[in-house]
Design a protein around this motif. Structure first.
Motif, PDB file in Angstrom:
ATOM      1  N   LEU A  99     -23.726   5.858  40.824  1.00  0.00           N
ATOM      2  CA  LEU A  99     -23.765   5.555  42.251  1.00  0.00           C
ATOM      3  C   LEU A  99     -23.962   4.060  42.474  1.00  0.00           C
ATOM      4  O   LEU A  99     -23.340   3.471  43.384  1.00  0.00           O
ATOM      5  CB  LEU A  99     -24.888   6.347  42.909  1.00  0.00           C
ATOM      6  N   ILE A 100     -24.810   3.427  41.657  1.00  0.00           N
ATOM      7  CA  ILE A 100     -25.021   1.978  41.770  1.00  0.00           C
ATOM      8  C   ILE A 100     -23.712   1.227  41.510  1.00  0.00           C
ATOM      9  O   ILE A 100     -23.361   0.278  42.230  1.00  0.00           O
ATOM     10  CB  ILE A 100     -26.113   1.528  40.783  1.00  0.00           C
ATOM     11  N   CYS A 101     -22.987   1.655  40.494  1.00  0.00           N
ATOM     12  CA  CYS A 101     -21.700   1.019  40.177  1.00  0.00           C
ATOM     13  C   CYS A 101     -20.710   1.189  41.329  1.00  0.00           C
ATOM     14  O   CYS A 101     -20.006   0.234  41.709  1.00  0.00           O
ATOM     15  CB  CYS A 101     -21.129   1.599  38.891  1.00  0.00           C
ATOM     16  N   LEU A 102     -20.634   2.391  41.905  1.00  0.00           N
ATOM     17  CA  LEU A 102     -19.708   2.638  43.006  1.00  0.00           C
ATOM     18  C   LEU A 102     -20.056   1.800  44.232  1.00  0.00           C
ATOM     19  O   LEU A 102     -19.156   1.246  44.898  1.00  0.00           O
ATOM     20  CB  LEU A 102     -19.723   4.127  43.367  1.00  0.00           C
ATOM     21  N   CYS A 103     -21.349   1.705  44.550  1.00  0.00           N
ATOM     22  CA  CYS A 103     -21.769   0.907  45.701  1.00  0.00           C
ATOM     23  C   CYS A 103     -21.395  -0.563  45.520  1.00  0.00           C
ATOM     24  O   CYS A 103     -20.912  -1.215  46.453  1.00  0.00           O
ATOM     25  CB  CYS A 103     -23.276   1.041  45.924  1.00  0.00           C
ATOM     26  N   ASN A 104     -21.606  -1.081  44.310  1.00  0.00           N
ATOM     27  CA  ASN A 104     -21.284  -2.487  44.063  1.00  0.00           C
ATOM     28  C   ASN A 104     -19.779  -2.735  44.042  1.00  0.00           C
ATOM     29  O   ASN A 104     -19.321  -3.817  44.417  1.00  0.00           O
ATOM     30  CB  ASN A 104     -21.934  -2.941  42.753  1.00  0.00           C
ATOM     31  N   MET A 105     -19.017  -1.749  43.602  1.00  0.00           N
ATOM     32  CA  MET A 105     -17.561  -1.868  43.668  1.00  0.00           C
ATOM     33  C   MET A 105     -17.103  -1.954  45.129  1.00  0.00           C
ATOM     34  O   MET A 105     -16.210  -2.749  45.471  1.00  0.00           O
ATOM     35  CB  MET A 105     -16.900  -0.680  42.965  1.00  0.00           C
ATOM     36  N   TYR A 106     -17.723  -1.165  45.979  1.00  0.00           N
ATOM     37  CA  TYR A 106     -17.350  -1.169  47.400  1.00  0.00           C
ATOM     38  C   TYR A 106     -17.768  -2.476  48.070  1.00  0.00           C
ATOM     39  O   TYR A 106     -17.117  -2.946  49.018  1.00  0.00           O
ATOM     40  CB  TYR A 106     -17.978   0.021  48.104  1.00  0.00           C
ATOM     41  N   LEU A 107     -18.883  -3.063  47.590  1.00  0.00           N
ATOM     42  CA  LEU A 107     -19.405  -4.304  48.186  1.00  0.00           C
ATOM     43  C   LEU A 107     -18.836  -5.549  47.511  1.00  0.00           C
ATOM     44  O   LEU A 107     -19.398  -6.635  47.636  1.00  0.00           O
ATOM     45  CB  LEU A 107     -20.930  -4.312  48.088  1.00  0.00           C
ATOM     46  N   TYR A 108     -17.722  -5.362  46.813  1.00  0.00           N
ATOM     47  CA  TYR A 108     -17.127  -6.452  46.037  1.00  0.00           C
ATOM     48  C   TYR A 108     -16.852  -7.685  46.897  1.00  0.00           C
ATOM     49  O   TYR A 108     -17.036  -8.829  46.469  1.00  0.00           O
ATOM     50  CB  TYR A 108     -15.834  -5.973  45.388  1.00  0.00           C
TER      51      TYR A 108
END
Length: 308
Positions: free
Chosen positions: A263-272
């Motif tokens: 989930l942390i990885c997905l959130c940071n991908m979205y906040l790229y």
């Protein structure tokens, strides 16, 4: 003749042998006991911290503490109080000699084989009970064994799916032993664990602050994307949940830590678009480091309170 025949030190969470005496006999009975040793090693995390398995003319006794189990094989007539005194002495020496970081990160079987020298010396002393009895006061251990006798494992339990599947909840509770329950204590915190906990809190705080800023920006500019706010707050929740998993034991703990990291990885991908590469690298690295520390900090058995 009553005597201790063999002993070994095993990591609880995965049954990895850390050290062992090298004097196994090749009799049929001893070969059978070796199989029981291996079977017990795989189930240590599901067993109480002090147990005895009776196998024909032999007994297998063990105690578990701080993520490590100390096992011994003796003849059926060897005194139980001496057997657990022997195990307690192995435990105290091993904890003094090796720190928890080494035992938690060990990957090779028998990587502490030099501990065999202490096992052999101690075994020789305990096999000479006449000289031993003049040097030790066994009253405390005898009282401890009476108040909290070792759990008697049956051979049928070793073949069950989880070691205690045939026991009802009331029966197991009556043993007074510790199982892998949600309230079970975890191993003591290490320095890397503290660092990961602090960094996870920091990442959670950063996400929370950016989330509030995103709300302010959304109120001032109607064209702003509300999904960024959700991503920041989900990142905060994931970081805080990693802290919770590190501190407390819960079912499926390792799986939950990996899902939280995802989930942390997905959130940071979205906040790229809102973060530079260094910020993304920091958040993902902290998440991975915290996941590793959660994996390394395993449940422990109840620390023995022997006083011999």
């Amino acid at each position: 003749m009553s005597m201790i025949l063999s002993a070994s030190v095993v990591r609880v969470r995965d049954g990895l042998p850390l050290s062992a005496s090298t004097d196994y006999e090749q009799s049929t009975g001893m070969q059978e006991c070796r199989k029981y040793f291996k079977m017990l090693s795989k189930k240590l995390s599901q067993l109480p911290d002090r147990c005895t398995l009776k196998t024909g003319h032999y007994n297998i006794n063990f105690i578990s503490s701080l993520g490590v189990s100390y096992m011994m094989l003796c003849t059926e007539n060897y005194p139980s109080v001496l057997a657990f005194c022997f195990l307690d002495e192995l435990q105290k020496e091993f904890i003094t000699t090796y720190n928890m970081m080494k035992t938690n990160t060990a990957v090779r079987p028998y990587c502490f084989i030099e501990f065999d020298n202490f096992i052999q010396r101690t075994k020789q002393r305990y096999n000479n009970t006449r000289s031993l009895s003049t040097k030790m006061n066994l009253a405390d251990m005898q009282t401890e064994i009476k108040l909290r006798p070792p759990y008697q494992i049956s051979v049928s339990e070793l073949g069950s799916a989880n070691g205690f599947s045939h026991l009802s909840a009331a029966e197991y509770k009556s043993t007074g032993k510790i199982s892998a329950a949600p309230h079970q204590r975890l191993e003591p915190v290490t320095l890397p664990g503290i660092v990961s906990f602090v960094l996870s809190l920091l990442c959670g705080a950063l996400n929370l602050i950016r989330g509030f800023h995103a709300i302010e920006s959304l109120l001032q500019n109607e064209g702003e994307d509300f999904s960024y706010v959700i991503a920041f707050f989900l990142g905060t929740a994931a970081c805080l949940y990693q802290c919770y998993l590190f501190v407390y034991y819960t079912g499926w703990r390792n799986a939950k830590s990996f899902l939280t990291f995802g989930l942390i990885c997905l959130c940071n991908m979205y906040l790229y678009e809102l973060r530079n590469l260094w910020q993304l690298f920091f958040h993902v690295t902290v998440g991975a480091f915290s996941t590793l520390q959660i994996r390394l900090r395993q449940p422990q058995g109840k620390s023995p309170d022997y006083n011999v």
